[in-house]
Design an enzyme around this catalytic site. Structure first.
Site, PDB file in Angstrom:
ATOM      1  N   LYS A  52     -62.765  32.683   9.726  1.00  0.00           N
ATOM      2  CA  LYS A  52     -62.654  31.217   9.754  1.00  0.00           C
ATOM      3  C   LYS A  52     -62.466  30.737  11.198  1.00  0.00           C
ATOM      4  CE  LYS A  52     -60.969  31.207   5.035  1.00  0.00           C
ATOM      5  NZ  LYS A  52     -59.821  31.205   4.115  1.00  0.00           N
ATOM      6  N   GLN A  96     -53.419  30.738   4.102  1.00  0.00           N
ATOM      7  CA  GLN A  96     -54.219  31.798   3.476  1.00  0.00           C
ATOM      8  C   GLN A  96     -53.441  32.414   2.308  1.00  0.00           C
ATOM      9  OE1 GLN A  96     -57.451  32.669   4.364  1.00  0.00           O
ATOM     10  NE2 GLN A  96     -57.418  34.020   2.595  1.00  0.00           N
ATOM     11  N   ASP A 119     -58.487  22.968   2.057  1.00  0.00           N
ATOM     12  CA  ASP A 119     -58.806  23.956   1.017  1.00  0.00           C
ATOM     13  C   ASP A 119     -58.973  23.271  -0.350  1.00  0.00           C
ATOM     14  OD1 ASP A 119     -59.252  26.553   1.794  1.00  0.00           O
ATOM     15  OD2 ASP A 119     -57.139  27.139   1.835  1.00  0.00           O
TER      16      ASP A 119
END
Ligand code: NAP
Length: 293
Positions: A52, A96, A119
């Site tokens: 990412k 994450q 997200d």
């Protein structure tokens, strides 16, 4: 049979984003900035987060990687999240997953400012998606919509069978495919572990979206001629011929199923590469205040 090339599609999306970032820079605007919090040293998570960050560098975003040992307390993590919520330099950030067991994942996800939740995991973004309001969509389902759209696959009135009901893939996918929109407007069946006679449903499907994590679950006898098959599954299976010692397998028995399909995604190289592209797209939308105008 047409192979749905996720790698190529992801590159195209990232190039489009990079062109927009170059324009923003040229006009003196603020460069989008993504932050990522990584807790612990899980091999998969480290790779995902590094990818990412690399994607940010490639397309011209700013990025910040914040790493903690897996002994970090929930309180400390929540303090960092509050700090990022208030930091005007950061347009969007992600935590994450998975988090260590002593940390309440729901509490952490709810602490993220919905306006920076690129997200799309905050309940407010989930609720807005369900209500059909502008929202950050979770990256993997959003990537699948991009594949369907860019390959101009007809979805209206089709029977779409989604297998798997996780909050990050199966459940949002089923909702998005049922919306009165393109891609979408399908009749959706959501199957899971307790579905009785899974083949009964998959055999009726015009579009199968498998998000389970069980290699070989979808066999040729479960798929009707001409179906579109999207394989989200990515399971590491040991492979001594690979340098890494493993290879990635999807949920679909690709060799047997592909000849029956009109379109199918490979694993790897199908859905996987799109996830990062869509995270970048959400970050760009955050920087442009597109979702919460
Ligand atoms: P998950 O949270 O483990 O969910 C799996 C789902 O599959 C659950 O809803 C489970 O049912 C269902 N299931 C399990 N066994 C089944 C069976 N025999 N028949 C029908 N349904 C069954 O997994 P996830 O996070 O959604 O991920 C699914 C797969 O996609 C994994 O391989 C993951 O690595 C991959 N993935 C790939 C990407 C990407 O490529 N970018 C992104 C995310 C995930 P219950 O709800 O009843 O337990």
């Amino acid at each position: 049979m047409t192979l749905l090339d996720g790698k190529k599609t992801s590159e195209a999306i990232q190039q489009e984003i990079a062109a927009e970032v170059a324009e923003i820079k040229a006009s003196g605007g603020k460069v989008p900035h993504l932050a990522a919090i990584l807790v612990g040293n899980d091999g998969g998570s480290v790779t995902y987060v590094n990818n990412k960050v690399l994607a940010c560098e490639r397309i011209g975003f700013g990025s910040t990687l914040i790493r903690y040992e897996d002994t970090i307390s929930e309180e400390e993590l929540l303090i960092k999240i509050k700090e990022l919520n208030l930091n005007d330099e950061i347009d969007g950030f992600i935590v994450q997953l998975p988090l260590p067991k002593h940390i309440d994942t729901e509490k952490v996800l709810e602490a993220v400012d919905p306006q920076k939740d690129v997200d799309g995991f905050h309940p407010i973004n989930v609720g807005r998606m369900v209500a059909g309001l502008p929202a950050y969509l979770p990256a993997t389902p959003a990537g699948i919509l991009q594949l369907l759209e860019r390959y101009q696959i007809e979805t209206r009135g089709k029977h779409c069978v989604v297998i798997g009901r996780s909050n990050i893939v199966g459940s949002p996918m089923s909702i998005l495919m049922s919306k009165c929109a393109y891609p979408g407007d399908a009749t959706v069946t959501l199957c899971h572990r307790n579905t009785v006679d899974l083949p009964h449903y998959t055999r009726q499907a015009d579009i199968i979206i498998a998000a389970v994590g069980k290699p070989g679950l979808i066999t040729a006898d479960m798929v009707k001629e001409g179906a579109v098959v999207i394989d989200v599954g990515t399971t590491r299976v040991p492979d001594a011929t690979k340098k890494s010692g493993y290879k990635l397998k999807g949920d679909v028995d690709f060799d047997a199923v592909a000849p029956k399909c009109s379109f199918i995604t490979p694993v790897p190289g199908g859905v996987g590469p799109l996830t990062i592209a869509m995270l970048m797209k959400n970050t760009l939308r955050a920087a442009k205040s597109e979702v919460y105008a």
